[in-house]
Design a protein around this motif. Structure first.
Motif, PDB file in Angstrom:
ATOM      1  N   GLN A   1       0.219  -0.628 -15.982  1.00  0.00           N
ATOM      2  CA  GLN A   1       1.171   0.240 -16.876  1.00  0.00           C
ATOM      3  C   GLN A   1       2.391   0.334 -15.834  1.00  0.00           C
ATOM      4  O   GLN A   1       1.987   0.926 -14.832  1.00  0.00           O
ATOM      5  CB  GLN A   1       1.002   1.358 -17.616  1.00  0.00           C
ATOM      6  CG  GLN A   1      -0.474   1.025 -18.182  1.00  0.00           C
ATOM      7  CD  GLN A   1      -0.081   0.417 -19.474  1.00  0.00           C
ATOM      8  OE1 GLN A   1       0.995   0.468 -20.051  1.00  0.00           O
ATOM      9  NE2 GLN A   1      -1.459  -0.192 -20.031  1.00  0.00           N
ATOM     10  N   TRP A   2       3.600  -0.052 -16.264  1.00  0.00           N
ATOM     11  CA  TRP A   2       4.664  -0.028 -15.435  1.00  0.00           C
ATOM     12  C   TRP A   2       5.863   0.728 -16.257  1.00  0.00           C
ATOM     13  O   TRP A   2       6.147   0.598 -17.376  1.00  0.00           O
ATOM     14  CB  TRP A   2       5.224  -1.372 -15.033  1.00  0.00           C
ATOM     15  CG  TRP A   2       4.450  -2.004 -13.908  1.00  0.00           C
ATOM     16  CD1 TRP A   2       3.154  -2.395 -13.985  1.00  0.00           C
ATOM     17  CD2 TRP A   2       5.078  -2.453 -12.732  1.00  0.00           C
ATOM     18  NE1 TRP A   2       2.776  -3.089 -13.120  1.00  0.00           N
ATOM     19  CE2 TRP A   2       3.812  -3.172 -11.983  1.00  0.00           C
ATOM     20  CE3 TRP A   2       6.004  -2.183 -11.967  1.00  0.00           C
ATOM     21  CZ2 TRP A   2       3.965  -3.432 -10.797  1.00  0.00           C
ATOM     22  CZ3 TRP A   2       6.159  -2.849 -10.685  1.00  0.00           C
ATOM     23  CH2 TRP A   2       5.279  -3.487 -10.189  1.00  0.00           C
ATOM     24  N   ARG A   3       6.284   1.496 -15.383  1.00  0.00           N
ATOM     25  CA  ARG A   3       7.651   2.403 -15.944  1.00  0.00           C
ATOM     26  C   ARG A   3       8.674   2.467 -15.063  1.00  0.00           C
ATOM     27  O   ARG A   3       8.595   2.554 -13.780  1.00  0.00           O
ATOM     28  CB  ARG A   3       7.174   3.832 -16.149  1.00  0.00           C
ATOM     29  CG  ARG A   3       8.652   4.682 -16.758  1.00  0.00           C
ATOM     30  CD  ARG A   3       7.914   6.044 -16.985  1.00  0.00           C
ATOM     31  NE  ARG A   3       7.002   6.230 -18.115  1.00  0.00           N
ATOM     32  CZ  ARG A   3       7.316   6.300 -19.088  1.00  0.00           C
ATOM     33  NH1 ARG A   3       8.346   6.492 -19.791  1.00  0.00           N
ATOM     34  NH2 ARG A   3       6.363   6.303 -20.130  1.00  0.00           N
ATOM     35  N   ILE A   4      10.060   1.991 -15.312  1.00  0.00           N
ATOM     36  CA  ILE A   4      11.146   1.934 -14.587  1.00  0.00           C
ATOM     37  C   ILE A   4      12.200   2.737 -15.109  1.00  0.00           C
ATOM     38  O   ILE A   4      12.541   2.675 -16.378  1.00  0.00           O
ATOM     39  CB  ILE A   4      11.809   0.238 -14.538  1.00  0.00           C
ATOM     40  CG1 ILE A   4      10.722  -0.435 -13.907  1.00  0.00           C
ATOM     41  CG2 ILE A   4      13.017   0.186 -13.839  1.00  0.00           C
ATOM     42  CD1 ILE A   4      10.687  -0.605 -12.015  1.00  0.00           C
TER      43      ILE A   4
ATOM     44  N   GLY B   1       0.827  -1.047   0.117  1.00  0.00           N
ATOM     45  CA  GLY B   1       0.163  -0.140  -0.269  1.00  0.00           C
ATOM     46  C   GLY B   1       0.833   1.215  -0.064  1.00  0.00           C
ATOM     47  O   GLY B   1       0.640   2.184  -0.912  1.00  0.00           O
ATOM     48  N   MET B   2       1.968   1.058   0.854  1.00  0.00           N
ATOM     49  CA  MET B   2       3.063   2.459   0.746  1.00  0.00           C
ATOM     50  C   MET B   2       3.590   2.529  -0.626  1.00  0.00           C
ATOM     51  O   MET B   2       3.727   3.565  -0.969  1.00  0.00           O
ATOM     52  CB  MET B   2       3.710   2.211   1.897  1.00  0.00           C
ATOM     53  CG  MET B   2       3.425   2.115   3.184  1.00  0.00           C
ATOM     54  SD  MET B   2       4.470   1.458   4.474  1.00  0.00           S
ATOM     55  CE  MET B   2       5.780   2.762   4.377  1.00  0.00           C
ATOM     56  N   MET B   3       3.895   1.409  -1.106  1.00  0.00           N
ATOM     57  CA  MET B   3       4.580   1.569  -2.371  1.00  0.00           C
ATOM     58  C   MET B   3       3.456   1.920  -3.504  1.00  0.00           C
ATOM     59  O   MET B   3       4.202   2.894  -4.161  1.00  0.00           O
ATOM     60  CB  MET B   3       4.649  -0.086  -2.821  1.00  0.00           C
ATOM     61  CG  MET B   3       5.534  -0.100  -4.198  1.00  0.00           C
ATOM     62  SD  MET B   3       5.940  -1.769  -4.627  1.00  0.00           S
ATOM     63  CE  MET B   3       6.706  -1.457  -6.011  1.00  0.00           C
ATOM     64  N   LEU B   4       2.325   1.627  -3.535  1.00  0.00           N
ATOM     65  CA  LEU B   4       1.434   2.192  -4.363  1.00  0.00           C
ATOM     66  C   LEU B   4       1.132   3.618  -4.296  1.00  0.00           C
ATOM     67  O   LEU B   4       0.786   4.477  -4.957  1.00  0.00           O
ATOM     68  CB  LEU B   4       0.012   1.187  -4.452  1.00  0.00           C
ATOM     69  CG  LEU B   4       0.430  -0.078  -4.758  1.00  0.00           C
ATOM     70  CD1 LEU B   4      -1.003  -0.822  -4.552  1.00  0.00           C
ATOM     71  CD2 LEU B   4       0.577   0.018  -6.426  1.00  0.00           C
TER      72      LEU B   4
ATOM     73  N   PRO C   1       9.140   1.934  -8.299  1.00  0.00           N
ATOM     74  CA  PRO C   1       8.013   2.199  -8.844  1.00  0.00           C
ATOM     75  C   PRO C   1       6.566   2.358  -8.151  1.00  0.00           C
ATOM     76  O   PRO C   1       6.496   1.454  -7.226  1.00  0.00           O
ATOM     77  CB  PRO C   1       7.935   1.454 -10.178  1.00  0.00           C
ATOM     78  CG  PRO C   1       8.477   0.130  -9.400  1.00  0.00           C
ATOM     79  CD  PRO C   1       9.603   0.543  -8.684  1.00  0.00           C
ATOM     80  N   SER C   2       5.742   3.171  -8.232  1.00  0.00           N
ATOM     81  CA  SER C   2       4.653   3.466  -7.200  1.00  0.00           C
ATOM     82  C   SER C   2       3.497   4.302  -8.001  1.00  0.00           C
ATOM     83  O   SER C   2       4.094   4.787  -8.981  1.00  0.00           O
ATOM     84  CB  SER C   2       4.734   4.208  -5.902  1.00  0.00           C
ATOM     85  OG  SER C   2       5.186   5.501  -6.141  1.00  0.00           O
ATOM     86  N   ILE C   3       2.464   4.167  -7.676  1.00  0.00           N
ATOM     87  CA  ILE C   3       1.291   5.154  -8.070  1.00  0.00           C
ATOM     88  C   ILE C   3       1.482   6.416  -8.188  1.00  0.00           C
ATOM     89  O   ILE C   3       1.528   7.546  -8.908  1.00  0.00           O
ATOM     90  CB  ILE C   3       0.095   4.774  -7.889  1.00  0.00           C
ATOM     91  CG1 ILE C   3      -0.435   3.463  -8.301  1.00  0.00           C
ATOM     92  CG2 ILE C   3      -1.076   5.718  -8.203  1.00  0.00           C
ATOM     93  CD1 ILE C   3      -1.739   3.132  -7.673  1.00  0.00           C
ATOM     94  N   GLY C   4       2.128   7.021  -6.902  1.00  0.00           N
ATOM     95  CA  GLY C   4       2.455   8.267  -6.556  1.00  0.00           C
ATOM     96  C   GLY C   4       3.556   8.797  -7.174  1.00  0.00           C
ATOM     97  O   GLY C   4       3.531  10.076  -7.659  1.00  0.00           O
TER      98      GLY C   4
END
Length: 554
Positions: free
Chosen positions: A112-115, A17-20, A99-102
């Motif tokens: 969708q992911w971006r690194i 949750g913190m990650m997101l 990576p996170s939503i924030g």
């Protein structure tokens, strides 16, 4: 690791949750063994450390079938995009940010992911690390022709795009909540290490690894040791010692003796045995500690075995196991009995599982009802088949060998013949294990990756290598309801929404007994006084997860 009533540090419960949200995530030659504990004046690594293992690491490719001790070499040689620390927090490693939503690294729907990657990182051969290497690693793990130890998650990755040498994007076929924890345990390998290789299962890289990690491989001496030298171009912290050795000592009693004598500096798997614990705490110039662990000691059943495929047989065997006496007598009361593969400190642990009951009477009754009748030699038979099977474990693990003797006697009293067939670790945990050639086998396993409850790799019907799949379903367990629950449990990032699915999976595993759990580990670690940087981490499978930080105190 600190514990409270709800388990490990609460951040571990809520780390996703913190990650997101984008919050807090943020036998050696004598001259070789001389200790030089001082750091060079210019800060360059100096001296050496020797870590003892009772099992021999043999697999340098981190993505082929391997066991825990192989992780010991992987943490020295490679890096992941991000790591997981003892508190359960993800920390950036090869990437610049977790990576996170924030921070825009993950879209709101989780698809969708971006690194973004660190600049200036190089492989051990001097070539630059780029996004192409990350893409290659992902593709390798999804390749059905490659004997991957884990495809879970990578089989859902689609449309990988190289934006630049230090950036890439991809799409997930569906939201897959365990993927961050899986990535934290996925070592990146070099694309150029496999150039021109048709069969990647037989690549020269597999015996001559190239990584970005804190140490480079010098040599492996089979049956003896693996030697590493510090990587002077390492991008992260350390390394602080010039040479690092993993020494293979198959007899755990001999390994303890070498710890006492000073031939090894740190004790690794299978650690100090409980019968040596009291003595070890009184040794001069040695430090011991109880290490929290998510691993569970189990006895696996091969569900395709003619006898063991019967559930009443497995249930009877479980009733014939006196856990309390085993833990008290053999293990000096250190570990805790358990009925689940999930660590009892986990948010996802199901406390409502039926409690194990030691009862030879109930065991005998189950076998009677199932039609197993004692023959003239006291061993039961049915339809001309003896109720007999082999049990295997690692040669030299004296406590497991004593456990076998206890089990053998107990089972004989109810008319079950258990024959002991032990072998060296590299044989036991080779194809014998991964291709399900065993009958029953004593093993220890940490089922949760980075604290995440997903167990697709262990229980999904298609995760059996022996049945043409890929994974760690050694028992050849097939259950459609579990398959559905695994999808349900991985389809949300919210722990409260996932817990019901994983509670039910634990219930089914307890009912069906593809393996029986004995206890949750508490390992006894040991090191020489003056060794700094060794830190327990319940979220990984090996104690040298942070070997780059190990050093001798000034």
């Amino acid at each position: 690791m600190s514990y409270n009533e709800t388990g490990p540090n609460p951040s571990r419960r809520h780390v996703l949750g913190m990650m997101l949200a984008g919050g807090a995530v943020s036998v050696f030659a004598p001259n070789m063994l001389g200790r030089d504990r001082a750091m060079a004046q210019d800060g360059a690594p100096t001296g050496q450390m020797i870590l003892g293992f009772s099992q021999e690491p043999t697999q340098f490719n981190p993505h082929m079938s391997h066991i825990e001790v192989d992780d010991g070499t992987h943490f020295a040689l490679y890096d992941t995009l991000f790591t997981i620390d003892p508190q359960g927090l993800f920390k950036a490693s090869l990437c610049t940010d977790v990576p996170s939503i924030g921070n825009g690294g993950i879209s709101a729907d989780g698809l969708q992911w971006r690194i973004k990657l660190r600049e200036g990182v190089t492989w051990h051969d001097g070539k630059p690390f780029t996004a192409e290497d990350v893409k290659f690693t992902f593709d390798l793990l999804a390749d059905p022709a490659f004997n991957a130890w884990r495809r879970t998650g990578f089989d859902l990755v689609r449309d990988i795009e190289i934006v630049s040498p230090t950036e890439l994007t991809w799409r997930m076929e569906r939201l897959f909540a365990p993927f961050p924890a899986i990535l934290a345990g996925t070592f990146i390998v070099p694309k150029h290490g496999f150039d021109g290789v048709a069969d990647k299962n037989a690549a020269p890289f597999n015996n001559a690894p190239i990584g970005t990690g804190p140490f480079k491989l010098v040599q492996r001496v089979p049956g003896d040791r693996i030697e590493f030298i510090a990587n002077p171009d390492y991008f992260g912290e350390g390394p602080y010692v010039e040479r690092f050795f993993i020494k293979y000592i198959p007899d755990v009693t001999v390994m303890y003796t070498q710890f006492v004598s000073g031939d090894i500096d740190i004790v690794g798997i299978a650690y100090i045995q409980p019968d040596n614990y009291a003595e070890a705490t009184k040794l001069p110039d040695r430090v011991t500690q109880l290490l929290p662990s998510s691993a569970v000691e189990c006895i696996a059943f091969n569900l395709e075995h003619a006898v063991l495929k019967e559930l009443p047989v497995r249930q009877a065997i479980y009733h014939a196991v006196d856990k309390a006496a085993i833990i008290s007598t053999l293990y000096y009361g250190l570990p805790t009995a358990t009925d689940s593969y999930v660590p009892q400190q986990s948010y996802y642990y199901n406390p409502g599982l039926p409690k194990h009951e030691f009862s030879l009477e109930k065991a005998s009754a189950l076998l009677d009802e199932a039609g197993w009748v004692k023959g003239s030699d006291g061993i039961r038979e049915k339809n001309g088949v003896r109720l007999s099977f082999d049990n295997s474990t690692t040669v030299g693990n004296n406590l497991r060998e004593q456990l076998q003797q206890v089990l053998q006697q107990s089972l004989a009293s109810i008319g079950v013949e258990m024959k002991i067939s032990n072998m060296p670790a590299d044989v036991l945990f080779g194809d014998f294990w991964f291709q399900s050639k065993f009958q029953t086998l004593i093993f220890g396993e940490g089922f949760l990756a980075g604290g995440d409850p997903d167990v697709t790799n262990y229980f999904k019907s298609t995760a059996s290598n022996a049945k043409g799949g890929s994974g760690l379903n050694f028992w050849q367990f097939v259950n459609p309801e579990v398959d559905e629950l695994l999808v349900k449990g991985s389809s949300s990032f919210v722990p409260e929404e996932r817990r019901d699915a994983y509670f039910r999976i634990q219930e089914i595993i307890r009912e069906q007994l593809p393996f029986m759990t004995i206890y949750q580990y508490v390992a006894v670690g040991g090191q020489k006084k003056g060794v700094d940087g060794v830190e327990p981490n319940v979220n990984v499978r090996i104690n040298n997860w942070n070997v780059s930080s190990w050093r001798w105190a000034a």
